[in-house]
Design an enzyme around this catalytic site. Structure first.
Site, mmCIF file in Angstrom:
data_model
loop_
_atom_site.group_PDB
_atom_site.id
_atom_site.type_symbol
_atom_site.label_atom_id
_atom_site.label_comp_id
_atom_site.label_asym_id
_atom_site.label_seq_id
_atom_site.Cartn_x
_atom_site.Cartn_y
_atom_site.Cartn_z
ATOM 1 N N GLU A 181 -1.346 1.402 6.541
ATOM 2 C CA GLU A 181 -1.290 0.956 5.153
ATOM 3 C C GLU A 181 -2.524 1.359 4.331
ATOM 4 O O GLU A 181 -3.275 0.495 3.862
ATOM 5 C CB GLU A 181 -1.114 -0.573 5.090
ATOM 6 C CG GLU A 181 0.153 -1.062 5.762
ATOM 7 C CD GLU A 181 0.381 -2.568 5.598
ATOM 8 O OE1 GLU A 181 -0.441 -3.237 4.955
ATOM 9 O OE2 GLU A 181 1.392 -3.070 6.107
ATOM 10 N N GLU A 360 6.437 -2.267 11.030
ATOM 11 C CA GLU A 360 6.225 -3.691 10.755
ATOM 12 C C GLU A 360 7.372 -4.200 9.903
ATOM 13 O O GLU A 360 7.765 -3.556 8.930
ATOM 14 C CB GLU A 360 4.937 -3.947 9.959
ATOM 15 C CG GLU A 360 3.674 -3.778 10.740
ATOM 16 C CD GLU A 360 2.426 -4.109 9.915
ATOM 17 O OE1 GLU A 360 2.517 -4.909 8.948
ATOM 18 O OE2 GLU A 360 1.372 -3.561 10.240
HETATM 19 O O1 IFM Z 1 -0.688 -9.002 8.693
HETATM 20 C C1 IFM Z 1 -0.410 -7.872 7.909
HETATM 21 C C2 IFM Z 1 -0.715 -6.615 8.686
HETATM 22 O O2 IFM Z 1 -2.019 -6.581 9.124
HETATM 23 C C3 IFM Z 1 -0.461 -5.400 7.823
HETATM 24 N N1 IFM Z 1 0.828 -5.442 7.200
HETATM 25 C C4 IFM Z 1 1.250 -6.664 6.570
HETATM 26 C C5 IFM Z 1 1.043 -7.843 7.498
HETATM 27 C C6 IFM Z 1 1.493 -9.141 6.810
HETATM 28 O O3 IFM Z 1 0.782 -9.359 5.648
#
Ligand code: IFM
Length: 455
Positions: A181, A360
């Protein structure tokens, strides 16, 4: 606690229809170093920007930090055993740069490498595919002292660190992810100040964004040279923006948001350059971009990792955020699974990357219902199931999706929110460090074992 119970879908509203995934599709979970490892001062780990940021009163909602977190550093063996018991195929984790190169002199800390070497061996021994990410936000503090990602040199230091990791782990790892990210690193870290290092400058945000991507390109080159049979990936978060109304102003603002959040990283990686109109709108003059940078950044990747949680509804005057009765998670993010399906189709139509992986997807929920010790999280189960169904639909339409990783394996340290939001499919009792799979973990375990879901 037993993990072999029935995990029926009923409480989460099921139609009984079965969706089966292609052979080879894999299932697993994701975490990151600072959010779960703890052991912040052992085996030579140096401080990171998150250690520094958490120490400032007011930065973290509950005043907490990652000093202990889920104590995964000391419990990785039993954590891997639990994943194996649940039948997971893959585990995405991140490597803490401050464990590997703890000091400004650049010397590599063997003990730091030892930990990830042992973790990888444990995973391989359990038949679980290790998917390491080299940067999930825990920049060594000495680099921030030298101006962090605003300094071009940080990208070169990142490549050196990446090479040290890949020399040790080699082709036992089939895919190395460079960054997690980059939008959040640059935006929350340098523009809004919500994340470490807590700076608030649009100009620094643009500089950081380019140096992060340059770091990706430089590290990708080193990975390919050091472990030629491993694949290279980057993980980007996507929050598709939609206009609140059809007005020209709302549509223009939506475009800008889609450029800044959703295309700023993927476009250059795909060789399309930075979104020009939006760069111009914010008067970014590209001064950080040197000759050759864009070619390095756009060297073909093998896999795009997609983090998806929600969509955003945009109005030019910021007055509209989504219908008031829309379902939301405990952080207020709208739950809207169809946006994942359309995102996957649009990404593939625009970029045609070789392969995609959901790196994710998940949600924090109230977790206030129990059957005995177990959290009955039908709401999380339904969220995960409904998003996986969207992945299935995208595959049917020809998007080469190779797997799905739920965020997160454990409840953990949710950055500026501290330990309040619970994203885990496994509950962690922070007093005893006991791990208790929630109902959603049992359901996900069935999905992994059968390579199918019931919707
Ligand atoms: O916890 C975070 C993660 O570290 C990166 N992506 C989003 C998740 C939830 O906010």
């Amino acid at each position: 606690m037993a993990v072999n119970e029935n995990a029926s879908n009923e409480g989460a509203g099921s139609t009984g229809q079965i969706l089966t995934f292609p052979e080879g599709f894999y299932w697993g979970s994701a975490t990151s170093s600072y959010q779960i490892e703890g052991a912040h001062d052992v085996d030579g780990r140096g401080p990171s920007i998150w250690d520094t940021f958490c120490a400032v009163p007011g930065n973290i909602k509950d005043g907490s930090n990652g000093d202990v977190a889920c104590d995964h550093y000391n419990r990785y063996r039993s954590d891997v055993a639990l994943m194996s018991e649940l039948g997971f195929d893959a585990y995405r984790f991140s490597i803490a740069w401050p464990r590997i190169v703890p000091e400004a002199d650049g010397a590599v800390n063997t003990k730091g490498l030892d930990f990830y070497d042992k973790l990888v061996e444990e995973l391989l021994g359990a038949g679980i595919r290790p998917l390491p990410t080299l940067y999930h936000w825990d920049l060594p503090q000495y680099l921030e002292d030298a101006n962090g990602w605003v300094n071009r040199d940080t990208a070169y230091r990142f490549a050196d660190y990446a090479e040290a990791v890949v020399r040790r782990l080699g082709d036992r790892v089939d895919t190395y992810t460079t960054l997690n990210e980059p939008f959040v690193s640059a935006n929350h870290g340098y523009v809004t100040g919500e994340h470490a290092p807590g700076r608030t400058s649009m100009a620094e945000g643009f500089a950081a964004s380019h140096h992060l991507l340059l770091g990706h390109g430089l590290a990708a080159e080193r990975i390919r040279a050091t472990a030629p049979s491993s694949r290279v990936a980057i993980v980007i978060n996507f929050t598709p923006a939609e206009p609140a109304t059809d007005s020209e102003a709302d549509r223009a603002e939506t475009e800008r948001q889609n450029d800044l959040e959703n295309r700023w990283y993927a476009d250059p990686i795909a060789g399309l350059g930075y979104p020009a109109k939006t760069a111009e709108h914010y008067e970014w003059d590209y001064s950080e971009v040197h000759d050759g940078d864009m070619a390095l950044i756009s060297a073909p990747i093998d896999l795009l990792g997609i983090n998806f949680y929600t969509r955003s509804i945009v109005s030019a005057d910021n007055s509209y955020v989504a219908p008031p009765d829309t379902p939301r998670n405990t952080m207020g993010w709208e739950i809207h699974p169809p946006s994942l399906g359309s995102l996957l189709r649009e990404l593939h139509a625009r970029y045609k990357f070789r392969s995609y992986l959901i790196t994710e997807n998940g949600c924090p929920m109230p977790d206030d219902k129990r059957d005995g010790e177990r959290i009955i999280d039908d709401d999380r189960l339904a969220y995960v199931r409904d998003h996986i169904a969207q992945v299935h639909a995208a595959i049917q339409e020809g998007v080469p999706m190779e797997g799905y990783l739920v965020w997160s394996l454990f409840d953990n340290f949710e950055w500026a929110w501290g330990y309040g939001p619970t994203f885990g499919i496994i509950e962690v009792d922070y007093q005893t460090q006991e791990r208790i799979p929630k109902k959603s973990a049992l359901w996900f375990s069935d999905a992994a074992r059968t390579n199918s879901i019931e919707i």
